[in-house]
Design an enzyme around this catalytic site. Structure first.
Site, PDB file in Angstrom:
ATOM      1  N   GLY A  73       0.819  -1.211   0.000  1.00  0.00           N
ATOM      2  CA  GLY A  73       0.000   0.000   0.000  1.00  0.00           C
ATOM      3  C   GLY A  73       0.851   1.259   0.000  1.00  0.00           C
ATOM      4  O   GLY A  73       0.576   2.213  -0.740  1.00  0.00           O
ATOM      5  N   ASN A 151      -7.589   5.088   9.223  1.00  0.00           N
ATOM      6  CA  ASN A 151      -7.099   3.851   9.827  1.00  0.00           C
ATOM      7  C   ASN A 151      -7.137   3.869  11.351  1.00  0.00           C
ATOM      8  O   ASN A 151      -7.072   2.826  11.972  1.00  0.00           O
ATOM      9  CB  ASN A 151      -5.677   3.592   9.346  1.00  0.00           C
ATOM     10  CG  ASN A 151      -4.766   4.782   9.569  1.00  0.00           C
ATOM     11  OD1 ASN A 151      -5.098   5.905   9.155  1.00  0.00           O
ATOM     12  ND2 ASN A 151      -3.649   4.573  10.206  1.00  0.00           N
ATOM     13  N   GLN A 184      -7.795   1.046   3.979  1.00  0.00           N
ATOM     14  CA  GLN A 184      -8.642   0.567   5.075  1.00  0.00           C
ATOM     15  C   GLN A 184     -10.084   0.295   4.647  1.00  0.00           C
ATOM     16  O   GLN A 184     -10.852  -0.290   5.406  1.00  0.00           O
ATOM     17  CB  GLN A 184      -8.630   1.557   6.238  1.00  0.00           C
ATOM     18  CG  GLN A 184      -7.297   1.645   6.959  1.00  0.00           C
ATOM     19  CD  GLN A 184      -6.915   0.361   7.684  1.00  0.00           C
ATOM     20  OE1 GLN A 184      -7.736  -0.524   7.928  1.00  0.00           O
ATOM     21  NE2 GLN A 184      -5.642   0.243   8.028  1.00  0.00           N
ATOM     22  N   SER A 204      -4.068  -2.399  -0.414  1.00  0.00           N
ATOM     23  CA  SER A 204      -3.013  -3.269   0.076  1.00  0.00           C
ATOM     24  C   SER A 204      -3.615  -4.642   0.353  1.00  0.00           C
ATOM     25  O   SER A 204      -4.713  -4.735   0.892  1.00  0.00           O
ATOM     26  CB  SER A 204      -2.426  -2.676   1.351  1.00  0.00           C
ATOM     27  OG  SER A 204      -1.567  -3.598   1.956  1.00  0.00           O
ATOM     28  N   HIS A 206      -2.534  -7.125   2.420  1.00  0.00           N
ATOM     29  CA  HIS A 206      -2.505  -7.741   3.760  1.00  0.00           C
ATOM     30  C   HIS A 206      -3.519  -7.128   4.730  1.00  0.00           C
ATOM     31  O   HIS A 206      -3.713  -7.645   5.819  1.00  0.00           O
ATOM     32  CB  HIS A 206      -1.085  -7.690   4.352  1.00  0.00           C
ATOM     33  CG  HIS A 206      -0.678  -6.370   4.910  1.00  0.00           C
ATOM     34  ND1 HIS A 206      -0.633  -6.136   6.263  1.00  0.00           N
ATOM     35  CD2 HIS A 206      -0.292  -5.237   4.308  1.00  0.00           C
ATOM     36  CE1 HIS A 206      -0.215  -4.894   6.461  1.00  0.00           C
ATOM     37  NE2 HIS A 206      -0.003  -4.337   5.295  1.00  0.00           N
ATOM     38  N   THR A 242      10.717  -7.615 -11.378  1.00  0.00           N
ATOM     39  CA  THR A 242      10.028  -8.889 -11.580  1.00  0.00           C
ATOM     40  C   THR A 242       8.838  -8.968 -10.636  1.00  0.00           C
ATOM     41  O   THR A 242       8.970  -8.720  -9.444  1.00  0.00           O
ATOM     42  CB  THR A 242      10.999 -10.055 -11.314  1.00  0.00           C
ATOM     43  OG1 THR A 242      12.097  -9.915 -12.200  1.00  0.00           O
ATOM     44  CG2 THR A 242      10.311 -11.389 -11.529  1.00  0.00           C
ATOM     45  N   CYS A 335       3.067   4.911  23.158  1.00  0.00           N
ATOM     46  CA  CYS A 335       2.708   5.524  24.433  1.00  0.00           C
ATOM     47  C   CYS A 335       3.038   7.006  24.457  1.00  0.00           C
ATOM     48  O   CYS A 335       4.078   7.436  23.984  1.00  0.00           O
ATOM     49  CB  CYS A 335       3.394   4.763  25.559  1.00  0.00           C
ATOM     50  SG  CYS A 335       4.595   5.611  26.519  1.00  0.00           S
TER      51      CYS A 335
END
Lengths: 392, 393
Positions: A73, A151, A184, A204, A206, A242, A335
């Site tokens: 993506g 997302n 998304q 994308s 995955h 390729t 965090c």
């Protein structure tokens, strides 16, 4: 209930479908030729490639010739943003404050090359106002990049209204290219660039139960694009190298599943999300849903992403706590500390302080069940209660 | 081209009767660092000779991390004939000349320095100097002799079986061979300081084991992985490190529940010291090593250190006490731990950090506050869930 494993970090990556894994293995074991080779091994691999291209095109309601396979993506987005030539008069690009870093950082690179970038703000739910876009458009605007589904909070951008604004602009004689980061949305919401009037659209594999490291850029007819990679001229010259045949084959298998499931999948996902959000909000006073309200029929609410804040807690600690119980979620950002000043998306929505620090994201997929959601709710509520007790 | 490395060790040479033990330790550490079977390590006249056909850059890289080594000279081992010595000297000179940086027009100066410990060899040292020097002048255009400050010193050592020729002296890391001074337990956080403290202790010949206090879910798996990575970097200077991962969560929660806010850090540190002392005893470690540096944070005032130290009777080494932050950071960069230490995964246990930690806690105050805890029970629970991991390169 006994401890189980509940994967709710599907916006980070999804678990591949078994059929996808089989397709990848088969492509590696049997069809290992180079699709560009002239001999039979090459022809076989080439056939696999075209079948995958057809499957991906079908899932986007597009023609196979409009699909450029990329290495994911991020690469599709970079090709769209950096590969769109500014043209003679173009020196202005418009995007939004809540885009994925792939878009924002690609735009930052354009900026270094002297392109002006306007970043549209969002409202408290993470949604862009199409009228803001209307007033930001200029004679020299050559590229507009607006994501489909955010997302982090699952806000669905008003693409049809944006299409309307851009249509008006085009009627006035302008030719801006419109790119949509649909990473998304793909596999969850109808993603048909032709109907939306989008010029470039990136997806994308995955994020939709396909393999990692493979993506695609939809390129509408007559869209000008410059390749980022110099090489052997594969993918119509737009993406040399390729082809990743196994990955693309797996992508094709995932795309076929998306087409097969149709719009019912979204309904099921939304019901699960509603169960999760309502379960938590009902049990935890003070918890806040970041993003559009989770209501049936709310077009701004994606069916699979729920971002919740637990003010007074650190999102990361809650994440690890849930991890200890087998529930995998994510924080909008790492965090909140001096090094990680918090999610740019939540900040753009005006979220501050404890609500910003205490945010976590649950993201669902077709593989989740109602039992899993109940377990996740139960564990979240228990964790939050125990943590709140420790704070006092 | 080099196949032999002459290793000098400084401090060990002064060790009197204990010297052979230090030398054996150093040789053992060198063998381990280079990997068994890839090198032959032997002792000759106050030097250690390493022979290996492996890539010199790799060998030197490994040797330059072995504590106790002061200098490394890649050398050619040659038969005891004049021709072989002359040819070898020329090869060494060419190799060294290729790396010397000189101003334009500056002549390349050299001198030959021969030592003959093998008195059977028919030429004296001054004769060898003249012989080899003349040969080099003949065969290397533009060369000039300078016996006072030459750019290149070609050294020739005539020994029993062979002659050795070398020019470079690559500085080693110095110190004493790890293990020569016994073992200590390093309190390893994910920060910048503690890995440096461990390195400094190792430099004095101390073998270290490490203890890390892990507070899952207040700190995540990535912060633990970071600590493992830091250990792995330190194993570049020793063979392996045993890392004791202590399950510290329950203790932290209990302190949070039961102790006054401003004393939480002090009490937490006291619990860590108690646990570390017990682990040290089991591991045969004679001291603790910490990355504390006076005045850095609330728990590192002298008052705090005293109160924290009172719970144990094992020595605590604080090698960073004489360094300021700037020095610690530059040392961490040299050691190679800095980049890992600054990864952002450790802040999260600051959940329990009080707004105003006591900087001058009084012993009686802390004892009173600790009455709320069942210290022995908490220690036992944490030790029971402690896992020792063997970290290797």
């Amino acid at each position: 209930m006994t401890k189980q494993e509940v994967y709710l970090d599907n916006s980070a990556t999804t678990r591949p479908y078994p059929g996808v894994v089989r397709a990848v293995v088969e492509a590696m074991e049997e069809y290992y030729g180079n699709p560009s080779s002239l001999h039979r091994k090459g022809v076989e691999a080439g056939r696999l490639l075209s079948r995958a291209r057809e499957a991906v095109a079908a899932s986007l309601g597009a023609d196979p010739g409009q699909i450029v396979f990329t290495g994911g993506g991020t690469e599709a987005i970079n090709l769209a943003i950096k590969g769109t030539p500014p043209g003679r008069k173009g020196r202005h690009v418009i995007t939004t404050a809540v885009e994925h870093p792939a878009v924002l950082n690609a735009c930052a690179q354009l900026k270094e090359q002297g392109i002006e970038v306007t970043v549209l703000p969002v409202d408290g739910q993470g949604v862009v106002d199409p009228q803001q876009l209307r007033s930001a458009l200029r004679d020299d605007t050559y590229l507009v990049s607006v994501m489909y589904v955010n997302n982090e909070v699952g806000a669905v951008q008003p693409l049809d209204e944006i299409a309307g604004v851009l249509a008006d602009f085009r009627r006035a004689g302008h030719r801006p290219v419109w790119h949509v980061d649909a990473v998304q949305a793909y596999g969850k919401l109808p993603t048909r660039p032709g109907e939306l009037g989008v010029d470039l659209l990136s997806v994308s594999a995955h994020k939709a139960h396909g393999p990692k490291g493979v993506g695609a850029l939809y390129v509408a007819p007559r869209t000008r694009l410059q390749p980022l990679l110099a090489g052997g001229g594969q993918e119509n010259g737009w993406r040399s190298g390729t082809e990743n045949t196994p990955g693309i084959t797996g992508f094709g298998a995932a795309a076929a599943e998306i087409t097969r499931q149709g719009p019912e999948g979204a309904q099921r996902l939304f019901a699960l999300k509603k169960r999760l959000v309502e379960g938590i909000l009902a049990a935890v006073p003070g918890a806040v849903l970041n993003g559009p309200p989770c209501e049936q029929g709310n077009p701004r609410c994606a069916p699979h992403i729920a971002n919740l804040s637990f003010p007074g807690l650190r999102g990361e600690i809650l994440l690890h706590w849930l991890e200890g119980q087998g529930v995998y979620v994510s924080t909008g950002s790492a965090c909140a500390s001096r090094k990680n000043p918090g999610s740019h998306v939540l900040k753009a929505m005006g979220v501050k302080g404890e609500q910003l620090e205490g945010a976590i994201r649950f993201s669902l997929s077709a593989l989740n069940t109602a039992e899993e959601i109940d377990y996740a709710v139960e564990q979240t509520v228990a964790a939050v209660r125990e943590l709140y007790a420790l704070y006092k | 081209m080099y196949n032999t490395y002459m290793i000098r060790y400084g401090e060990i040479g002064l060790k009197g009767k204990n010297r052979p033990a230090f030398e054996r330790r150093l040789m053992g550490n060198i063998s381990r660092a280079l990997g068994m079977g890839f090198a032959r390590v032997q002792r000759v006249y106050g030097r250690i000779l390493v022979e290996s056909d492996a890539d010199p850059a790799r060998i030197i890289g490994k040797l330059s991390k072995v504590f106790g080594i002061v200098g490394i000279s890649p050398a050619l081992r040659l038969p005891l004939t004049e021709q072989a010595i002359c040819d070898g000297a020329l090869a060494v000179l060419k190799d060294a000349a290729a790396r010397v940086q000189m101003a334009v027009g500056e002549p390349l100066t050299f001198k030959v320095e021969a030592r003959r410990s093998n008195k059977q060899f028919p030429r004296t040292s001054p004769e060898i100097n003249g012989l080899v020097g003349a040969y080099l002048l003949d065969n290397f255009p533009g060369l000039q002799v300078d016996v006072h400050t030459p750019r290149i010193k070609v050294r020739v050592e005539i020994r029993e079986q062979n002659a050795f020729v070398y020019a470079d002296d690559i500085p080693g890391v110095g110190g004493l061979p790890v293990g020569a001074s016994g073992k200590a337990l390093l309190l390893l956080s994910g920060g910048i300081d503690s890995p440096v403290a461990g390195w400094m202790a190792m430099k004095r010949g101390i073998e270290i084991e490490a203890v890390h206090f892990h507070s899952f879910p207040f700190t995540g798996e990535k912060s633990l992985e970071k600590v493992r990575d830091l250990c792995r970097i330190l194993t570049g200077y020793t063979a392996q490190i045993t890392l004791h991962v202590v399950h510290f969560t329950d203790i932290q929660k209990e302190i949070q529940r039961s102790c006054p806010e401003e004393l939480r850090v002090t009490i937490m540190r006291r619990m860590m010291f108690r646990l570390a002392a017990r682990i040290a005893e089991d591991a045969g470690a004679l001291a603790l090593v910490t990355g504390e540096s006076v005045g850095q944070v609330a728990s590192q005032t002298l008052e705090s250190m005293r109160v924290i130290n009172q719970v144990i009777d094992i020595p605590v080494l604080r090698p960073l006490v004489g360094m300021d932050k700037h020095e610690i950071i530059s040392r961490a960069k040299v050691i190679g731990t800095y980049e890992t230490s600054v990864l952002p995964y450790e802040d999260c246990c600051t959940l329990f950090l009080p707004k105003h930690p006591a900087t001058r806690p009084r012993p009686d105050q802390v004892l009173e506050a600790e009455k709320a805890l069942d210290v022995e029970d908490l220690l036992a629970g944490a030790l029971e869930r402690t896992v020792a991991e063997n970290i290797k390169q």
